[in-house]
Scaffold this active site. Structure first.
Site, short mmCIF file in Angstrom:
data_model
loop_
_atom_site.label_atom_id
_atom_site.label_comp_id
_atom_site.label_asym_id
_atom_site.label_seq_id
_atom_site.Cartn_x
_atom_site.Cartn_y
_atom_site.Cartn_z
N SER A 132 0.83 -1.20 0.00
CA SER A 132 0.00 0.00 0.00
C SER A 132 0.87 1.26 0.00
CB SER A 132 -0.95 -0.05 1.19
OG SER A 132 -2.03 0.84 1.03
N HIS A 191 -7.44 -6.05 0.89
CA HIS A 191 -6.27 -5.18 0.81
C HIS A 191 -5.11 -5.67 1.68
CE1 HIS A 191 -4.01 -1.58 0.10
NE2 HIS A 191 -4.08 -1.18 1.36
#
Length: 258
Positions: A84, A234
């Site tokens: 990320s 995620h």
């Protein structure tokens, strides 16, 4: 900036960068599976974990931090894995210092710009009355007004630390992160193609890397590939660690025995 880090393992150098609101210990369980093959440096990025706080918070600064970290520790030709926000830091570094790394792994983030989407998390964290907090349970109760998922709350509350004289404080630099949250969504504008091996890993249930992103990915990293981890969102490393490890070890050309 002198970043805090953890070292584990022996072998080829591998630097691991966490995501927004995370810290180096988020990746310790993954690192333990790789310690027979790599000397790993798990880094707390600025304004996170045990690294220093700064009013400057953007990818240029964090890529500069990474370059300084590599030079300070004399790390030669490391592979870099970033999740990320850490993936964006790694990509920015990789483009501007193409001679200082071997392979790059980007977990669930694309080079494109993202709209601000952490409003609820930030509102929830700011709602916690840290100065008068009596327990972690009390913090969890306050945060639950904004974030229903217990796993997400537990992840975020790892940033809450007990002070030596009693009470609590944030490890993260919450005011600066809040002020600069738009900078965390910025895309990579540099169009210089990097002819090195890059692996993008996305979660099947995540929308961070979409099929349309392949055009930009290939423009920046022509020798890249995108792989999808099934049944993962995620936080791929927490949800499907075995599948992630299989992809990482295959790409870095070391054996992995699940």
């Amino acid at each position: 900036m002198k970043l805090y880090h953890r070292e584990i393992g022996e072998g080829k150098p591998l630097i691991i960068l966490h995501g927004l609101f995370g810290s180096s210990d988020n990746w310790m369980s993954i690192a333990k599976e790789l310690e027979g093959h790599f000397k790993m440096y798990l880094v707390d990025q600025r304004n996170h974990g045990q690294s220093p706080h700064s009013d400057e918070f953007n990818y240029a600064a964090m890529a500069s931090d990474l370059n300084e970290f590599i030079e300070e520790h004399g790390i030669e030709n490391p592979s870099i894995l970033g999740h990320s926000m850490g993936g964006k830091t790694a990509m920015n570094f990789a483009i501007n210092h193409a001679d200082k790394w071997d392979k790059l792994i980007v977990v669930d983030i694309a080079p494109r710009a993202y709209p601000v989407h952490h409003d609820t998390i930030l509102k929830g964290l700011k709602s916690i009355d840290v100065d008068n907090l009596k327990s972690r349970g009390e913090a969890d109760k306050q945060l639950a007004e904004y974030i229903k998922d217990m796993g997400t709350r537990q992840f975020l509350l790892k940033n809450l630390a007990r002070k030596s004289d009693g009470g609590f404080e944030w490890k993260i630099n919450l005011p600066v992160i809040d002020k600069n949250i738009e900078a965390m969504g910025e895309g990579i504008e540099e169009q210089l193609a990097i002819e090195k091996d890059v692996l993008f890993i996305r979660g099947e249930k995540s929308d961070y890397i979409q099929d349309k992103d392949n055009i930009l990915i290939v423009q920046l990293f022509p020798n890249s590939e995108v792989k999808t981890v099934k049944n993962a969102g995620h936080w791929v490393h927490a949800e499907q660690p075995k599948a992630l490890l299989e992809m990482v070890t295959e790409f870095l050309e070391v054996p992995y025995n699940a």
